[in-house]
Design a protein around this motif. Structure first.
Motif, mmCIF file in Angstrom:
data_model
loop_
_atom_site.group_PDB
_atom_site.id
_atom_site.type_symbol
_atom_site.label_atom_id
_atom_site.label_comp_id
_atom_site.label_asym_id
_atom_site.label_seq_id
_atom_site.Cartn_x
_atom_site.Cartn_y
_atom_site.Cartn_z
ATOM 1 N N TRP A 129 27.742 -5.731 -6.392
ATOM 2 C CA TRP A 129 28.715 -5.667 -7.480
ATOM 3 C C TRP A 129 30.070 -6.039 -6.900
ATOM 4 C CZ3 TRP A 129 30.656 -0.376 -9.694
ATOM 5 C CH2 TRP A 129 31.552 -0.597 -10.740
ATOM 6 N N VAL A 130 30.697 -7.061 -7.482
ATOM 7 C CA VAL A 130 32.011 -7.536 -7.050
ATOM 8 C C VAL A 130 33.009 -7.203 -8.151
ATOM 9 C CG1 VAL A 130 33.372 -9.562 -6.416
ATOM 10 C CG2 VAL A 130 30.980 -9.394 -5.695
ATOM 11 N N ASP A 131 33.970 -6.341 -7.829
ATOM 12 C CA ASP A 131 34.928 -5.865 -8.834
ATOM 13 C C ASP A 131 36.178 -5.384 -8.104
ATOM 14 O OD1 ASP A 131 36.142 -4.392 -11.114
ATOM 15 O OD2 ASP A 131 34.143 -4.518 -11.996
ATOM 16 N N ASP A 132 37.280 -5.304 -8.825
ATOM 17 C CA ASP A 132 38.517 -4.792 -8.235
ATOM 18 C C ASP A 132 38.752 -3.327 -8.578
ATOM 19 O OD1 ASP A 132 38.937 -5.932 -10.916
ATOM 20 O OD2 ASP A 132 40.997 -5.237 -10.665
ATOM 21 N N GLU A 133 37.832 -2.706 -9.300
ATOM 22 C CA GLU A 133 38.042 -1.322 -9.730
ATOM 23 C C GLU A 133 36.971 -0.365 -9.208
ATOM 24 O OE1 GLU A 133 38.334 -1.789 -13.997
ATOM 25 O OE2 GLU A 133 40.513 -1.951 -13.829
ATOM 26 N N ILE A 134 36.256 -0.730 -8.184
ATOM 27 C CA ILE A 134 35.230 0.145 -7.607
ATOM 28 C C ILE A 134 35.910 1.243 -6.802
ATOM 29 C CG2 ILE A 134 33.316 0.262 -5.970
ATOM 30 C CD1 ILE A 134 32.773 -2.731 -6.689
ATOM 31 N N GLY A 135 35.500 2.472 -7.043
ATOM 32 C CA GLY A 135 36.078 3.595 -6.323
ATOM 33 C C GLY A 135 35.006 4.479 -5.708
ATOM 34 N N ALA A 136 35.454 5.548 -5.064
ATOM 35 C CA ALA A 136 34.544 6.468 -4.385
ATOM 36 C C ALA A 136 33.553 7.102 -5.363
ATOM 37 C CB ALA A 136 35.345 7.545 -3.652
ATOM 38 N N ALA A 137 34.006 7.432 -6.572
ATOM 39 C CA ALA A 137 33.109 8.045 -7.556
ATOM 40 C C ALA A 137 31.995 7.077 -7.956
ATOM 41 C CB ALA A 137 33.891 8.498 -8.783
ATOM 42 N N ASP A 138 32.314 5.801 -8.034
ATOM 43 C CA ASP A 138 31.290 4.796 -8.364
ATOM 44 C C ASP A 138 30.268 4.695 -7.241
ATOM 45 O OD1 ASP A 138 32.578 3.803 -10.833
ATOM 46 O OD2 ASP A 138 34.135 3.162 -9.425
ATOM 47 N N ARG A 139 30.746 4.672 -6.012
ATOM 48 C CA ARG A 139 29.830 4.584 -4.865
ATOM 49 C C ARG A 139 28.885 5.787 -4.842
ATOM 50 N NH1 ARG A 139 31.604 0.410 -1.903
ATOM 51 N NH2 ARG A 139 33.795 -0.144 -2.086
ATOM 52 N N GLN A 140 29.419 6.961 -5.105
ATOM 53 C CA GLN A 140 28.586 8.159 -5.097
ATOM 54 C C GLN A 140 27.588 8.144 -6.255
ATOM 55 O OE1 GLN A 140 28.622 10.627 -2.607
ATOM 56 N NE2 GLN A 140 26.659 10.921 -3.615
ATOM 57 N N TRP A 141 28.036 7.719 -7.426
ATOM 58 C CA TRP A 141 27.158 7.684 -8.596
ATOM 59 C C TRP A 141 26.000 6.710 -8.353
ATOM 60 C CZ3 TRP A 141 24.680 5.489 -12.646
ATOM 61 C CH2 TRP A 141 24.364 6.316 -13.714
ATOM 62 N N VAL A 142 26.315 5.542 -7.798
ATOM 63 C CA VAL A 142 25.265 4.567 -7.496
ATOM 64 C C VAL A 142 24.303 5.139 -6.453
ATOM 65 C CG1 VAL A 142 24.784 2.293 -6.483
ATOM 66 C CG2 VAL A 142 26.609 2.541 -8.178
ATOM 67 N N ALA A 143 24.826 5.747 -5.414
ATOM 68 C CA ALA A 143 23.970 6.335 -4.374
ATOM 69 C C ALA A 143 23.042 7.403 -4.953
ATOM 70 C CB ALA A 143 24.831 6.932 -3.256
ATOM 71 N N ASP A 144 23.540 8.162 -5.926
ATOM 72 C CA ASP A 144 22.746 9.235 -6.528
ATOM 73 C C ASP A 144 21.746 8.756 -7.573
ATOM 74 O OD1 ASP A 144 24.164 11.046 -4.980
ATOM 75 O OD2 ASP A 144 25.486 11.696 -6.627
ATOM 76 N N HIS A 145 21.967 7.571 -8.150
ATOM 77 C CA HIS A 145 21.156 7.139 -9.295
ATOM 78 C C HIS A 145 20.383 5.834 -9.111
ATOM 79 C CE1 HIS A 145 24.009 9.997 -11.098
ATOM 80 N NE2 HIS A 145 23.022 10.242 -11.945
ATOM 81 N N HIS A 146 20.613 5.142 -8.014
ATOM 82 C CA HIS A 146 19.937 3.846 -7.829
ATOM 83 C C HIS A 146 19.108 3.875 -6.546
ATOM 84 C CE1 HIS A 146 19.251 -0.398 -8.429
ATOM 85 N NE2 HIS A 146 19.541 -0.610 -7.164
#
Length: 177
Positions: A129-146
């Motif tokens: 995912w290439v974006d300028d708005e990726i944050g720590a919460a997104d990284r954690q959510w992806v790690a927990d759900h994907h």
């Protein structure tokens, strides 16, 4: 008769944002380079696109770089289908699938609205995912759900995609994804 080889896994998905990665913005006025002329934009898109102040910032060389990556690109942008009308032709890309806002569950507080959509759309498939708005919460959510491999590449919106960003993408996509 020899047994059939199982089919190779599908290529990873590449979710692309437009504003920031492909159209740099922010910072001092006139800071972003202009790669396209209004004349070229009219030639490619028609007269109705003339005067769009941000399209001149698209670097058409990015299209060939994206097309050469071993992945399946998908627009993940508020431009939605307009990306295929205004952005893809300037990059020399064919129309791409579009991740539409509202196609999935709501994002919890602090998680970007795209994050659950990407994970739901990928359905376990490896993705970048290439974006300028990726944050720590997104990284954690992806790690927990994907369950599949992921690369979340945050791009500086004032600069857009760089050679270093493409090198990171290429290395990840060509690795053991």
């Amino acid at each position: 008769m020899e047994p059939l080889e199982p089919p190779p896994p599908p290529l990873p998905l590449l979710y692309l944002d437009v504003d920031g990665p492909l159209i740099p913005f922010g910072g001092p006025a006139g800071r972003q380079p202009e790669h396209l002329t209004e004349r070229r934009i009219r030639e490619v898109l028609g007269a109705e696109a003339a005067g769009h102040p941000l399209l001149v910032r698209i670097d058409p060389r990015h299209g060939a770089r994206i097309a050469a990556l071993p992945c399946r690109p998908v627009w993940a942008t508020t431009w939605e289908h307009e990306a295929n009308i205004c952005v893809a032709p300037l990059l020399g890309l064919p129309p791409l699938p579009v991740l539409e806002e509202g196609d999935g569950e709501d994002a919890p507080y602090g998680v970007h609205w795209k994050t659950p959509l990407l994970v739901g759309h990928a359905d376990g498939t490896a993705f970048a995912w290439v974006d300028d708005e990726i944050g720590a919460a997104d990284r954690q959510w992806v790690a927990d759900h994907h369950p599949g491999p992921t690369l979340l590449l945050r791009v500086d919106p004032q600069v857009g995609l760089t050679e270093q960003d493409f090198a990171v993408l290429e290395e990840w996509l060509r690795g053991p994804v």
